[in-house]
Design an enzyme around this catalytic site. Sequence first.
Site, short mmCIF file in Angstrom:
data_model
loop_
_atom_site.label_atom_id
_atom_site.label_comp_id
_atom_site.label_asym_id
_atom_site.label_seq_id
_atom_site.Cartn_x
_atom_site.Cartn_y
_atom_site.Cartn_z
CE LYS A 134 106.75 39.82 79.46
NZ LYS A 134 105.62 39.04 78.90
CG HIS B 167 103.35 37.64 82.04
ND1 HIS B 167 103.27 38.88 81.48
CD2 HIS B 167 103.93 37.80 83.26
CE1 HIS B 167 103.77 39.78 82.32
NE2 HIS B 167 104.19 39.16 83.40
CD GLU C 144 102.50 32.53 82.02
OE1 GLU C 144 101.79 32.84 81.03
OE2 GLU C 144 103.61 33.04 82.23
CG PHE D 219 104.76 44.17 90.26
CD1 PHE D 219 105.03 42.84 89.98
CD2 PHE D 219 105.84 45.01 90.55
CE1 PHE D 219 106.32 42.36 89.98
CE2 PHE D 219 107.15 44.53 90.54
CZ PHE D 219 107.39 43.20 90.26
CG HIS E 229 108.67 42.53 81.57
ND1 HIS E 229 107.54 42.97 80.91
CD2 HIS E 229 108.26 42.06 82.78
CE1 HIS E 229 106.49 42.76 81.69
NE2 HIS E 229 106.90 42.22 82.81
CB CYS F 179 103.68 43.69 83.59
SG CYS F 179 105.08 44.35 84.52
#
Length: 408
Positions: A332, A303, A314, A396, A337, A163
């Site tokens: 998002k 994010h 985060e 990831f 996403h 991502c």
Amino acid sequence: MTEVVVTGLGATTPLGGDVAATWAGLLDARTGVSELSADWVDEHRFPVRIAAQLAVEPDRDLDFVELKRMDRCEQLALIAARQAWRDAGLAEDSVEPARRGVVVGTGIGGALTLVAQHDGIRTRGLRGVSPQTIPMIMPNGPAAMVGLEFRARAGVHAPMSACASGAEAIAWAWRMIKAGEADVVLAGGADACITPAIMAGFVRARSMSSRNASPDAASRPFDAGRDGFVLGEGAGVVVLERAEFAAARRARVYGRLAGAGMSNDAHHITAPDPDGIGQASAMTAAVRTGGLAVSDIGHVNAHATSTPLGDLVESATIRHVFGDRPVVTAPKGVLGHLLGASGAVEAIATLLSIKDGLVPPTANLDSLDKRIELDVVAKAPRKVALTAAISNSFGFGGHNVTLAFSAL
């Protein structure tokens, strides 16, 4: 010292088929999430029946041959790249091919083609497989298609960092220009993998929201009731130029890509390091390489995917690095996403926030998680005079990328 500026923007997303429509949707907090109507949703009894699908199908912008020869993610990358090139006011003779570069990342690649060709060989044998299969499924396909279109002989690269791919592509493009390898680089990301196998994998990983009854409220970054992300599709591409080159051709400039930071958690294949060390490293590196101070950062495009752990880590890291001063948003909530495209599309949003002095609201933020001690914009856009802002992208594998933008 070489400076890098942004002169062109292109995107196709669940909010619209171009940057203007996408930006308007972000400011209005208009959701791009809807219920899926594909036959396989019922056939396989999917527990997740929602996604953020494209607002405008590729056949509006591409001809029949292009549609047949490219995977959907390649199609979206090319559409966004053409928009960005036109927006930058570049002509065929504006820059020598040897000084043109392309960096386009993807998180998954040609998943739709792979699934279709597997079905084809099972039902029709060898003749059921397209001779274009390999170019359509290879991970560098989106970058290659854009590179061919624009004859980018300075180099065509395809980072795959889940991502964080789109943001990492922009960071590598920045490095290419800084290193003197190119004058103009098209950079961004694309992904289109709303398909049974990919969705099933995320379902089994328990990372997706299952709010099927209310798609528009499913993606809710930083909210106390968040329960996972919503899968989306799209592409975003920017034109980066060496500042002197852009000035010489009197290009319209959106702002400066001041710095970039990249790191890795080296902690877990899917979960972020709970201490946020890698994320903090990326954020501080972006500020440092941009010649900025922490106090210069007035806005953070987070994010924040709407997962319980990810948003919490985060938020704590942002507060650790910048305190509670920056104005924060999480796109998002309406975009879903977009995987490898998310970092590129959100980089565009960050740049427009600086340019227009507006930070879009975080959708569905009805009750801010009490553990998230940040100034998160909700309900309506906020007017903020910004000189610099950052955009975070994490993936990831522990990938962390932060881009720092500033006004001229």
